[in-house]
Write a protein that holds these residues in place. Structure first.
Motif, PDB file in Angstrom:
ATOM      1  N   GLN A  27       0.793  -1.233   0.000  1.00 15.70           N
ATOM      2  CA  GLN A  27       0.000   0.000   0.000  1.00 15.70           C
ATOM      3  C   GLN A  27       0.825   1.283   0.000  1.00 15.70           C
ATOM      4  O   GLN A  27       0.372   2.292  -0.517  1.00 15.70           O
ATOM      5  CB  GLN A  27      -0.950   0.002   1.187  1.00 15.70           C
ATOM      6  N   GLU A  28       2.000   1.251   0.603  1.00 15.29           N
ATOM      7  CA  GLU A  28       2.867   2.444   0.576  1.00 15.29           C
ATOM      8  C   GLU A  28       3.991   2.213  -0.408  1.00 15.29           C
ATOM      9  O   GLU A  28       4.759   1.262  -0.275  1.00 15.29           O
ATOM     10  CB  GLU A  28       3.409   2.756   1.983  1.00 15.29           C
ATOM     11  N   ARG A  29       4.082   3.080  -1.374  1.00 16.85           N
ATOM     12  CA  ARG A  29       4.978   2.919  -2.516  1.00 16.85           C
ATOM     13  C   ARG A  29       6.437   2.686  -2.153  1.00 16.85           C
ATOM     14  O   ARG A  29       7.096   1.828  -2.721  1.00 16.85           O
ATOM     15  CB  ARG A  29       4.876   4.144  -3.427  1.00 16.85           C
ATOM     16  N   ASP A  30       6.961   3.421  -1.225  1.00 15.82           N
ATOM     17  CA  ASP A  30       8.390   3.333  -0.913  1.00 15.82           C
ATOM     18  C   ASP A  30       8.680   2.467   0.307  1.00 15.82           C
ATOM     19  O   ASP A  30       9.767   2.554   0.874  1.00 15.82           O
ATOM     20  CB  ASP A  30       8.962   4.740  -0.703  1.00 15.82           C
ATOM     21  N   SER A  31       7.744   1.639   0.683  1.00 13.40           N
ATOM     22  CA  SER A  31       7.912   0.847   1.900  1.00 13.40           C
ATOM     23  C   SER A  31       8.922  -0.280   1.720  1.00 13.40           C
ATOM     24  O   SER A  31       9.285  -0.661   0.611  1.00 13.40           O
ATOM     25  CB  SER A  31       6.568   0.250   2.335  1.00 13.40           C
ATOM     26  N   TYR A  32       9.333  -0.817   2.829  1.00  8.67           N
ATOM     27  CA  TYR A  32      10.214  -1.988   2.875  1.00  8.67           C
ATOM     28  C   TYR A  32       9.612  -3.122   2.053  1.00  8.67           C
ATOM     29  O   TYR A  32      10.316  -3.818   1.321  1.00  8.67           O
ATOM     30  CB  TYR A  32      10.376  -2.384   4.345  1.00  8.67           C
ATOM     31  N   PHE A  33       8.309  -3.322   2.182  1.00  7.04           N
ATOM     32  CA  PHE A  33       7.650  -4.428   1.502  1.00  7.04           C
ATOM     33  C   PHE A  33       7.709  -4.284  -0.013  1.00  7.04           C
ATOM     34  O   PHE A  33       7.927  -5.257  -0.727  1.00  7.04           O
ATOM     35  CB  PHE A  33       6.199  -4.557   1.963  1.00  7.04           C
ATOM     36  N   GLN A  35      10.033  -2.744  -1.684  1.00  9.90           N
ATOM     37  CA  GLN A  35      11.415  -2.997  -2.088  1.00  9.90           C
ATOM     38  C   GLN A  35      11.741  -4.478  -2.084  1.00  9.90           C
ATOM     39  O   GLN A  35      12.358  -4.990  -3.013  1.00  9.90           O
ATOM     40  CB  GLN A  35      12.372  -2.239  -1.166  1.00  9.90           C
ATOM     41  N   ILE A  36      11.327  -5.194  -1.044  1.00  6.31           N
ATOM     42  CA  ILE A  36      11.654  -6.614  -0.915  1.00  6.31           C
ATOM     43  C   ILE A  36      10.851  -7.472  -1.885  1.00  6.31           C
ATOM     44  O   ILE A  36      11.401  -8.303  -2.607  1.00  6.31           O
ATOM     45  CB  ILE A  36      11.412  -7.081   0.536  1.00  6.31           C
ATOM     46  N   ILE A  37       9.553  -7.284  -1.910  1.00  8.23           N
ATOM     47  CA  ILE A  37       8.689  -8.156  -2.707  1.00  8.23           C
ATOM     48  C   ILE A  37       8.851  -7.924  -4.198  1.00  8.23           C
ATOM     49  O   ILE A  37       8.916  -8.871  -4.980  1.00  8.23           O
ATOM     50  CB  ILE A  37       7.217  -8.000  -2.265  1.00  8.23           C
ATOM     51  N   ASN A  38       8.947  -6.684  -4.609  1.00  5.45           N
ATOM     52  CA  ASN A  38       9.056  -6.398  -6.046  1.00  5.45           C
ATOM     53  C   ASN A  38      10.440  -6.680  -6.608  1.00  5.45           C
ATOM     54  O   ASN A  38      10.615  -6.750  -7.813  1.00  5.45           O
ATOM     55  CB  ASN A  38       8.633  -4.957  -6.337  1.00  5.45           C
ATOM     56  N   ASN A  39      11.439  -6.834  -5.748  1.00  5.86           N
ATOM     57  CA  ASN A  39      12.806  -7.084  -6.215  1.00  5.86           C
ATOM     58  C   ASN A  39      13.289  -8.481  -5.865  1.00  5.86           C
ATOM     59  O   ASN A  39      14.489  -8.716  -5.753  1.00  5.86           O
ATOM     60  CB  ASN A  39      13.762  -6.043  -5.622  1.00  5.86           C
ATOM     61  N   LYS A 101       9.547   1.486   6.689  1.00  5.81           N
ATOM     62  CA  LYS A 101       9.426   2.682   5.849  1.00  5.81           C
ATOM     63  C   LYS A 101       7.969   3.041   5.575  1.00  5.81           C
ATOM     64  O   LYS A 101       7.585   3.380   4.463  1.00  5.81           O
ATOM     65  CB  LYS A 101      10.209   2.511   4.541  1.00  5.81           C
ATOM     66  N   LEU A 102       7.176   2.980   6.636  1.00  7.56           N
ATOM     67  CA  LEU A 102       5.765   3.360   6.574  1.00  7.56           C
ATOM     68  C   LEU A 102       5.652   4.777   7.131  1.00  7.56           C
ATOM     69  O   LEU A 102       5.328   4.992   8.300  1.00  7.56           O
ATOM     70  CB  LEU A 102       4.909   2.367   7.362  1.00  7.56           C
ATOM     71  N   THR A 103       5.929   5.749   6.292  1.00 10.24           N
ATOM     72  CA  THR A 103       6.048   7.135   6.745  1.00 10.24           C
ATOM     73  C   THR A 103       4.743   7.696   7.295  1.00 10.24           C
ATOM     74  O   THR A 103       4.763   8.475   8.247  1.00 10.24           O
ATOM     75  CB  THR A 103       6.590   8.034   5.618  1.00 10.24           C
ATOM     76  N   ASP A 104       3.607   7.329   6.710  1.00 11.07           N
ATOM     77  CA  ASP A 104       2.320   7.813   7.231  1.00 11.07           C
ATOM     78  C   ASP A 104       2.101   7.307   8.655  1.00 11.07           C
ATOM     79  O   ASP A 104       1.649   8.044   9.530  1.00 11.07           O
ATOM     80  CB  ASP A 104       1.155   7.370   6.338  1.00 11.07           C
ATOM     81  N   LEU A 105       2.439   6.052   8.896  1.00 13.14           N
ATOM     82  CA  LEU A 105       2.300   5.480  10.235  1.00 13.14           C
ATOM     83  C   LEU A 105       3.270   6.143  11.210  1.00 13.14           C
ATOM     84  O   LEU A 105       2.911   6.411  12.363  1.00 13.14           O
ATOM     85  CB  LEU A 105       2.519   3.967  10.197  1.00 13.14           C
ATOM     86  N   GLU A 106       4.469   6.432  10.757  1.00 14.50           N
ATOM     87  CA  GLU A 106       5.433   7.141  11.611  1.00 14.50           C
ATOM     88  C   GLU A 106       4.863   8.478  12.079  1.00 14.50           C
ATOM     89  O   GLU A 106       4.988   8.844  13.250  1.00 14.50           O
ATOM     90  CB  GLU A 106       6.740   7.396  10.860  1.00 14.50           C
ATOM     91  N   MET A 107       4.234   9.203  11.158  1.00 16.19           N
ATOM     92  CA  MET A 107       3.667  10.514  11.497  1.00 16.19           C
ATOM     93  C   MET A 107       2.505  10.375  12.486  1.00 16.19           C
ATOM     94  O   MET A 107       2.380  11.165  13.427  1.00 16.19           O
ATOM     95  CB  MET A 107       3.228  11.257  10.238  1.00 16.19           C
ATOM     96  N   ILE A 108       1.658   9.369  12.279  1.00 14.22           N
ATOM     97  CA  ILE A 108       0.552   9.121  13.214  1.00 14.22           C
ATOM     98  C   ILE A 108       1.116   8.848  14.605  1.00 14.22           C
ATOM     99  O   ILE A 108       0.631   9.388  15.605  1.00 14.22           O
ATOM    100  CB  ILE A 108      -0.305   7.934  12.737  1.00 14.22           C
TER     101      ILE A 108
END
Length: 124
Positions: A27-33, A35-39, A101-108
């Motif tokens: 769901q978050e474009r630049d997340s760890y997931f 990077q890992i899953i798509n690569n 790398k869930l930046t929205d969650l970090e901000m919350i």
């Protein structure tokens, strides 16, 4: 149902096992997931009893498996954070959000930590 919807992700997070879909984790474009899953090519396809093909991706993550349930719930609930009333590990959960790398969650969590600190110090 798209291939992304039907791709199962089996996660072992610090010894705690979770199962979800690729769609949930990406769901978050630049997340760890992302990077890992798509690569990665660490997936395999199997056929179930209906002869439908499913892809499974297995992943071990050496992180806090107990806190990961809140990360996964956040992603499953359309990026809405729902925590138990007695939850106190905001900073630890924020560290996990930062790792993933869930930046929205970090901000919350920043806001929740700030609110929690002002309650304990009596500030308004």
């Amino acid at each position: 149902m798209t291939e992304e919807d039907s791709t199962l992700i089996e996660l072992n997070v610090g010894g705690v096992y979770y199962k979800t879909t690729k769609k949930t984790l990406l769901q978050e474009r630049d997340s760890y997931f992302n990077q890992i899953i798509n690569n990665s090519s660490k997936s395999f396809t199997y056929e179930n009893y209906n002869n439908k093909k499913h892809t499974i991706f297995k992943l071990f993550i050496d992180r806090n498996g107990d806190l990961f349930k809140y990360i996964l719930d956040y992603l499953r609930n359309n990026k809405k954070l729902i925590l138990p009333d007695n939850f106190k590990d905001f900073k630890r959960l924020q560290a996990e959000a930062k790792f993933y790398k869930l930046t929205d969650l970090e901000m919350i969590l920043d806001e929740m930590i700030e609110l929690n600190c002002s309650k304990t110090t009596g500030e308004k």
